[in-house]
Design a protein around this motif. Sequence first.
Motif, PDB file in Angstrom:
ATOM      1  N   GLY A 132       3.112 112.774  82.036  1.00 56.46           N
ATOM      2  CA  GLY A 132       3.303 112.659  80.588  1.00 56.46           C
ATOM      3  C   GLY A 132       2.296 113.473  79.803  1.00 56.46           C
ATOM      4  N   THR A 133       1.030 113.429  80.240  1.00 56.33           N
ATOM      5  CA  THR A 133      -0.006 114.228  79.579  1.00 56.33           C
ATOM      6  C   THR A 133       0.292 115.713  79.728  1.00 56.33           C
ATOM      7  N   GLY A 134       0.689 116.110  80.932  1.00 56.10           N
ATOM      8  CA  GLY A 134       1.020 117.520  81.176  1.00 56.10           C
ATOM      9  C   GLY A 134       2.184 117.987  80.342  1.00 56.10           C
ATOM     10  N   LEU A 135       3.209 117.154  80.263  1.00 52.16           N
ATOM     11  CA  LEU A 135       4.380 117.508  79.459  1.00 52.16           C
ATOM     12  C   LEU A 135       3.996 117.636  77.986  1.00 52.16           C
ATOM     13  N   ALA A 136       3.217 116.677  77.480  1.00 54.77           N
ATOM     14  CA  ALA A 136       2.811 116.719  76.069  1.00 54.77           C
ATOM     15  C   ALA A 136       1.955 117.961  75.770  1.00 54.77           C
ATOM     16  N   MET A 137       1.021 118.279  76.668  1.00 56.31           N
ATOM     17  CA  MET A 137       0.170 119.455  76.444  1.00 56.31           C
ATOM     18  C   MET A 137       0.983 120.742  76.502  1.00 56.31           C
ATOM     19  N   SER A 138       1.899 120.840  77.445  1.00 57.16           N
ATOM     20  CA  SER A 138       2.733 122.041  77.564  1.00 57.16           C
ATOM     21  C   SER A 138       3.628 122.214  76.350  1.00 57.16           C
ATOM     22  N   VAL A 139       4.230 121.137  75.898  1.00 59.98           N
ATOM     23  CA  VAL A 139       5.080 121.202  74.707  1.00 59.98           C
ATOM     24  C   VAL A 139       4.246 121.565  73.485  1.00 59.98           C
ATOM     25  N   GLY A 140       3.049 120.965  73.364  1.00 58.67           N
ATOM     26  CA  GLY A 140       2.164 121.289  72.240  1.00 58.67           C
ATOM     27  C   GLY A 140       1.745 122.741  72.248  1.00 58.67           C
ATOM     28  N   GLY A 141       1.362 123.259  73.414  1.00 58.12           N
ATOM     29  CA  GLY A 141       0.982 124.669  73.528  1.00 58.12           C
ATOM     30  C   GLY A 141       2.142 125.593  73.215  1.00 58.12           C
ATOM     31  N   THR A 142       3.324 125.233  73.682  1.00 56.65           N
ATOM     32  CA  THR A 142       4.508 126.037  73.391  1.00 56.65           C
ATOM     33  C   THR A 142       4.815 126.013  71.900  1.00 56.65           C
ATOM     34  N   ALA A 143       4.636 124.856  71.259  1.00 53.96           N
ATOM     35  CA  ALA A 143       4.874 124.754  69.816  1.00 53.96           C
ATOM     36  C   ALA A 143       3.890 125.628  69.039  1.00 53.96           C
ATOM     37  N   VAL A 144       2.623 125.625  69.462  1.00 52.20           N
ATOM     38  CA  VAL A 144       1.615 126.475  68.804  1.00 52.20           C
ATOM     39  C   VAL A 144       1.996 127.942  68.973  1.00 52.20           C
ATOM     40  N   ALA A 145       2.379 128.339  70.197  1.00 54.61           N
ATOM     41  CA  ALA A 145       2.754 129.742  70.449  1.00 54.61           C
ATOM     42  C   ALA A 145       4.005 130.124  69.678  1.00 54.61           C
ATOM     43  N   THR A 146       4.975 129.224  69.624  1.00 56.24           N
ATOM     44  CA  THR A 146       6.217 129.512  68.897  1.00 56.24           C
ATOM     45  C   THR A 146       5.955 129.632  67.394  1.00 56.24           C
ATOM     46  N   ALA A 147       5.150 128.735  66.859  1.00 56.70           N
ATOM     47  CA  ALA A 147       4.820 128.792  65.430  1.00 56.70           C
ATOM     48  C   ALA A 147       4.072 130.079  65.105  1.00 56.70           C
ATOM     49  N   ARG A 148       3.218 130.497  66.011  1.00 57.81           N
ATOM     50  CA  ARG A 148       2.466 131.738  65.809  1.00 57.81           C
ATOM     51  C   ARG A 148       3.409 132.943  65.777  1.00 57.81           C
ATOM     52  N   ARG A 149       4.352 132.975  66.701  1.00 60.59           N
ATOM     53  CA  ARG A 149       5.313 134.095  66.709  1.00 60.59           C
ATOM     54  C   ARG A 149       6.244 134.051  65.513  1.00 60.59           C
ATOM     55  N   TRP A 150       6.609 132.851  65.116  1.00 61.43           N
ATOM     56  CA  TRP A 150       7.531 132.704  63.974  1.00 61.43           C
ATOM     57  C   TRP A 150       6.897 133.232  62.682  1.00 61.43           C
ATOM     58  N   ARG A 151       5.573 132.995  62.553  1.00 59.00           N
ATOM     59  CA  ARG A 151       4.861 133.443  61.353  1.00 59.00           C
ATOM     60  C   ARG A 151       4.682 134.967  61.332  1.00 59.00           C
ATOM     61  N   SER A 152       4.650 135.579  62.505  1.00 60.42           N
ATOM     62  CA  SER A 152       4.412 137.038  62.588  1.00 60.42           C
ATOM     63  C   SER A 152       5.559 137.825  62.038  1.00 60.42           C
TER      64      SER A 152
END
Length: 152
Positions: A132-152
């Motif tokens: 569960g911790t791994g899934l939450a961290m991976s999803v959070g990291g993916t969300a940060v990366a996706t938000a970063r690309r979306w803003r670019s």
Amino acid sequence: MEIDVQMRRRASRRWIAIGMIAFGAMFLVLGLVLAGATASFLSDAKRTRGSVVALEWREDNHKEDHTPVAYPVVEFTSADGMPRRFQSSTGSNPPSYEKGERVDVLYRAGSPADARINGFASLWLLPLIFGGTGLAMSVGGTAVATARRWRS
């Protein structure tokens, strides 16, 4: 000057995202390995009844107040007729079991010392926590990366 600050922020967000995804993936893999080990244990485990003969109280060093935690000590008779005793690896406060309580015990026929109480916490708590911790961290990291690309 402002462009330099923005570039540093982007770089730091990228590294945060990569770190979260990497650590999340490691935790997720560890959770899956633990779940696989539990499933393997269950596939060839013998079942019997046992009794909680004692509660072993130990300080929980992971908590600031060092609250004592009760680990049940269980006695059972294996298929070879030998009495066996083990201490559960899962403890709690308040105790999950009482002295004298009857419990279902699972153990490996070839290695009766490898025994566990047939309960959710003793079987699935660690795989669930790590997975569960791994899934939450991976999803959070993916969300940060996706938000970063979306803003670019």
